[in-house]
Design an enzyme around this catalytic site. Structure first.
Site, PDB file in Angstrom:
ATOM      1  N   SER A 122       0.830  -1.204   0.000  1.00 31.01           N
ATOM      2  CA  SER A 122       0.000   0.000   0.000  1.00 31.01           C
ATOM      3  C   SER A 122       0.873   1.265   0.000  1.00 31.01           C
ATOM      4  CB  SER A 122      -0.965  -0.037   1.183  1.00 31.01           C
ATOM      5  OG  SER A 122      -1.937   0.964   1.103  1.00 31.01           O
ATOM      6  N   ASP A 137      -4.840   8.565  -0.418  1.00 26.87           N
ATOM      7  CA  ASP A 137      -4.945   9.024   0.963  1.00 26.87           C
ATOM      8  C   ASP A 137      -5.250  10.516   1.071  1.00 26.87           C
ATOM      9  OD1 ASP A 137      -4.250   6.450   1.789  1.00 26.87           O
ATOM     10  OD2 ASP A 137      -2.120   6.917   1.603  1.00 26.87           O
ATOM     11  N   HIS A 159      -4.671  -0.461  -4.272  1.00 29.09           N
ATOM     12  CA  HIS A 159      -6.093  -0.749  -3.994  1.00 29.09           C
ATOM     13  C   HIS A 159      -6.981  -0.345  -5.167  1.00 29.09           C
ATOM     14  CE1 HIS A 159      -4.835  -1.245   0.208  1.00 29.09           C
ATOM     15  NE2 HIS A 159      -4.252  -0.062   0.113  1.00 29.09           N
TER      16      HIS A 159
END
Length: 233
Positions: A122, A137, A159
């Site tokens: 990630s 994010d 993701h």
């Protein structure tokens, strides 16, 4: 020679922390008995110590000792002397902020280029690219720069997921966001789906896992890359 595992996520649905990657890690770390963990991304605001403890438990069955980089008086020397490095997920802005604040980003890049095995998940994968500009994010802090290690010649969108047919969600899709990025930037972006990872050996980058990945390049139609595909840039 670079040796890297760049994974979209540390977990997949119904799986524990790093569980789905264990077969790959067992081979990748076969000559390793200790590694340095970088917990700076702090998922959900977890402390460095608690994040490191989770990671220690995950590596127990591989007989690998884990120590957090925050436990060392000289983190740069820790990176130079360790057998392997793992950077976990969380908030990429905070991860990059701390890498700059502790003056370890360049050292991290150097030891990876010189062959120290590196695992990123990630946020820890986002920093492998040219910049962190394709993270999902929120900007909870402002790092000195968005530039990251550049160990691979493109950016990662971890993701990555496709819009669902029939969905009533009116917000932008990941694909839309990446197209917006390419209005102002030339860097290719790889949409890496959960459960997939890149295996890097020198200049060879191979897509692994159960899913295809979606490659975005400026002014080009996105392309689906098949599993076991070697990426060329």
């Amino acid at each position: 020679m670079k040796q890297m595992i760049i994974a979209s996520s540390s977990t997949i649905y119904g799986s524990g922390f790093l569980t789905y990657l264990k077969p790959e890690l067992e081979f990748f770390l076969k000559n390793v008995n200790e590694l340095v963990f970088i917990p700076y991304a702090r998922p959900s605001g977890i402390s460095y110590d608690d994040y490191t403890l989770i990671t220690q438990k995950a590596f127990e069955d591989l007989c690998i000792t884990v120590k957090g980089i925050h436990e060392f008086k000289n983190p740069r020397e820790a990176l130079k002397n360790t057998q392997a490095i793992f950077t976990g997920g969380g908030n990429t802005f905070e991860l990059v902020n701390q890498l700059y604040k502790n003056n370890v980003l360049e050292t991290l890049r150097e030891v990876i280029e010189n062959g120290t095995p590196y695992i990123g998940t990630s946020a820890g994968s986002n920093i492998c690219g040219v910049s962190m500009m394709n993270t999902n994010d929120m900007p909870v802090v402002y790092p000195p720069s968005f530039n990251t290690m550049g160990c691979i010649p493109f950016n990662i969108n971890a993701h990555y997921f496709d819009s669902l047919e029939g969905s009533k969600h009116m917000g932008e899709t990941r694909e839309t966001r990446i197209k917006e990025f390419h209005i102002f930037n030339d860097t290719p972006v790889l949409g890496l789906r959960e459960g997939s990872w890149l295996a890097v050996n020198g200049d060879t980058i191979k897509l692994k896992g159960k899913h295809t990945a979606r490659l975005f390049q400026k002014d080009k139609i996105p392309v689906e890359l098949e599993n076991e595909r070697i990426l060329h840039f």
